[in-house]
Structures are given as C-alpha cells and as structure tokens.
Design an enzyme around this catalytic site. Structure first.
Site, PDB file in Angstrom:
ATOM      1  CB  CYS A 189      -0.931   0.007   1.221  1.00  0.00           C
ATOM      2  SG  CYS A 189      -0.073   0.087   2.793  1.00  0.00           S
ATOM      3  CG  HIS A 244      -2.485  -5.899  11.677  1.00  0.00           C
ATOM      4  ND1 HIS A 244      -3.109  -6.020  10.456  1.00  0.00           N
ATOM      5  CD2 HIS A 244      -2.984  -4.765  12.247  1.00  0.00           C
ATOM      6  CE1 HIS A 244      -3.947  -5.005  10.289  1.00  0.00           C
ATOM      7  NE2 HIS A 244      -3.903  -4.237  11.366  1.00  0.00           N
TER       8      HIS A 244
END
Length: 341
Positions: free
Chosen positions: A4, A56
């Site tokens: 990203c 995560h």
C-alpha cells in the site's frame, strides 16, 4: 515498504521489555479462556475487552500494534483442546487481518471472513484482495469483502448491511460453524479520521450485526476488541455489541437507514466478491442480483419471492391431487350411494 506504500510500520510496533510481554500474554490468554468457557456452555457468549490487538500478527512477526494473534490462538486451541471441528472468524476491523488470514490460508476447518478498507491495495496493510480466497484444501475459506473506492463516499451502514445480507451470513450458514469468533475492531465506526479508517458505520449497526451472528453456532459467539482509535466510537459500538450479546432490546436502525441503497463503490466491491466466491459457495448465487437493494427492498423482495414459491407449490400440489382422484378407490360411503342410484 508495504504494497500500500506504507513505510516503517514496525517503528509503531515497539516491544517494551517490561510491559509488553505481560500485556500481550494476558490479552491472548483472556481471549482463549473466554472462548473455552463459551464452548463448554459455562457462558452463552462474551466480549474480551483486551489490548494489545492481534489480527496483524503472524506466526513470528509483530505488526500494526499486534504481537500475539489472540483470535487465531483461541481458534486453534478450541480445535485442539475442545475438539471443535469448524470455527468461523469474522473480522470487521477496518484494516485487513493479514496475520489471521495467513495462519489459516490452507485450512478448510477455519472460515475467515473479513470486511475491510482495501482501495486496490492502497490502504494499510495492503492485503486482503477479493481474489485472496485461500489455497490448497483451504481454497474458498478466506473471504475478503475488500471495499474499494476510497471515501467517495465513505462506507457506512448501508454497505455493511448489504455485505452481511449477501455475503457474510449466507456463507456462514452454509459453513455451519461450531463457534464464532469476531475480531471486533471499531475503526470502521463513525468518528475516525480518514488515515485511521474514515468510514461511517454506526454503533447501532454493529449491534445489529452482532445479533445476526448470534443466530449461528447455537449462539456461541465471542467478540474480541481489535483496532479502534476514537475512544467515544469504541465505547458506543462496544455498548451496542454487549447489549446484543446480553439479549437486551436494541435501539433499532432508523427506517431511513434501512432504506439507504449501497453506494456504487460499495456495490462494485460486493459484486466482485460474489463473482469470486460464487464458485465456492452455492448460497451466494441467488443473492447476487439483490446487491444494489436497500435492506428494506431486499426484505420485500425475499417476501415476494417466497410468496411466489409457496403459491407455485400449492398450485402444483392441487394439480397433483386432482390428477390422482380418479385413481383413488371410493370409500365405503360412496359405495352405498352408488348402489342406491
């Protein structure tokens, strides 16, 4: 460098030798303990209010403020120590739970469904594309509702209601889990700035979604706090979810909200998911044409469709009975009347 474009994530995920081990172990242990008690029937359901979050974190990699993946650990412990065969993990944190997906990517015994801001891989952590469906035996058991289109407009109640109606609940019901674990991050809740989420899901909606999940697995549902940065948003959404778990009467979503049609970007995102997973789950095929409907429109459509099916079934039964009448023997009373005639 992340897909990203984000840099230096690990600089935010700092390990403090004095406090982090204890806090992380307590968080993971609390989630597992709660899950065990629900699985044993000692509790109907529960909400683990813990930090740090976990979704995560991978096998050996901390990331995004996460050290131990509490929900993944609880899921595996439920399978190994409680002999539960099928676990559903629903992750509605605005960030994709890349760690959870990685852990179970080849495992058909754990269905992972995530609803997250994706923006074609340009929102942290950049993972969770709709085409990430699992591999090997686990193909089809990673379901990514990857919202794309930025904040034009921000995703909110209409899109999340449509996602649960057309993707989450149909697939979950087809999977038929023994237990439901929810990575319950609230950074998709209204009140978070764009870099932290920027979506507008209401606290009422989170309570509504929780109530829907309680229809699975005999109500054995455990929510675990993941992300969320605005304290008021976290409090309001948590209260709504806990009220649902307690069986309290929820403040209903307004008729206006139930009549909202999902945004074009939301519709496109859902259509992509349905296109990908139509080959893995039969249940989503019949709903693909309803994605653009509001919640109330979809309810009316279902009612009318069911009414039509019932009418056709009644008609078929009537025709069948009329055709069978000449072949049925007359009862004793009919015999008597015929003799008199």
């Amino acid at each position: 460098m992340l897909p990203c474009g984000g840099v230096g994530v690990d600089r935010d995920t700092i390990w403090n030798d004095m406090h982090t081990p204890t806090a992380s172990l307590m968080a993971a242990g609390s989630v597992t303990e709660l899950a065990f008690r629900v699985a044993k029937g000692e509790l109907k359901n529960g909400f683990a209010v813990v930090r740090p979050p976990g979704h995560h974190a991978a096998h050996s990699t901390p990331m995004g403020f996460c050290y131990f993946n509490s929900v993944a650990i609880a899921a595996r412990q439920l399978q190994q120590r409680m002999n539960l065969s099928k676990i559903l993990i629903v992750d509605w944190d605005v960030h994709h739970g890349n760690g959870t997906q990685d852990v179970f990517y080849t495992d058909p015994s754990v269905l992972y469904i995530s609803l997250h801001r994706y923006d074609d891989g340009n929102f942290f952590p950049g993972s969770g594309a709709p085409t990430d469906v699992g591999s090997g035996e686990g193909e089809g058991f990673s379901v990514n509702v990857a919202w794309t289109g930025g904040l034009d407009p921000p995703m909110g109640d209409a899109e999340y209601l449509a996602a649960f109606r057309t993707v989450v609940m149909p697939i979950a019901q087809e999977f038929s889990p023994d237990m439901v674990l929810v990575s319950s991050g609230f950074d998709a809740a209204e009140g978070h700035l764009p870099p932290l989420g920027g979506y507008n899901v209401s606290a009422k909606c989170f309570g509504f979604l929780t109530r829907q999940l309680m229809g699975l697995a005999g109500g054995r549902v455990v929510l675990t706090l993941e992300g969320g940065h605005d304290l008021m948003s976290i409090c309001d959404a948590s209260e709504a979810c806990v009220s649902a778990l307690l069986g309290m009467e929820l403040e209903p979503l307004s008729e206006e909200v139930l009549q909202w049609i999902p945004s074009p970007n939301g519709v496109r995102s859902l259509q992509r998911v349905l296109q990908v997973h139509g080959q893995h789950w039969q249940s989503v095929k019949r709903l693909a044409h309803t994605v653009e409907m509001s919640y109330m429109q979809a309810q009316r459509h279902d009612y009318e469709e069911n009414a039509t099916v019932d009418a056709l079934a009644s008609l078929s039964v009537g025709v069948l009975n009329s055709k069978s009448l000449p072949h049925e023997p007359m009862d004793h009373q009919d015999d008597v009347h015929q003799i008199h005639l």
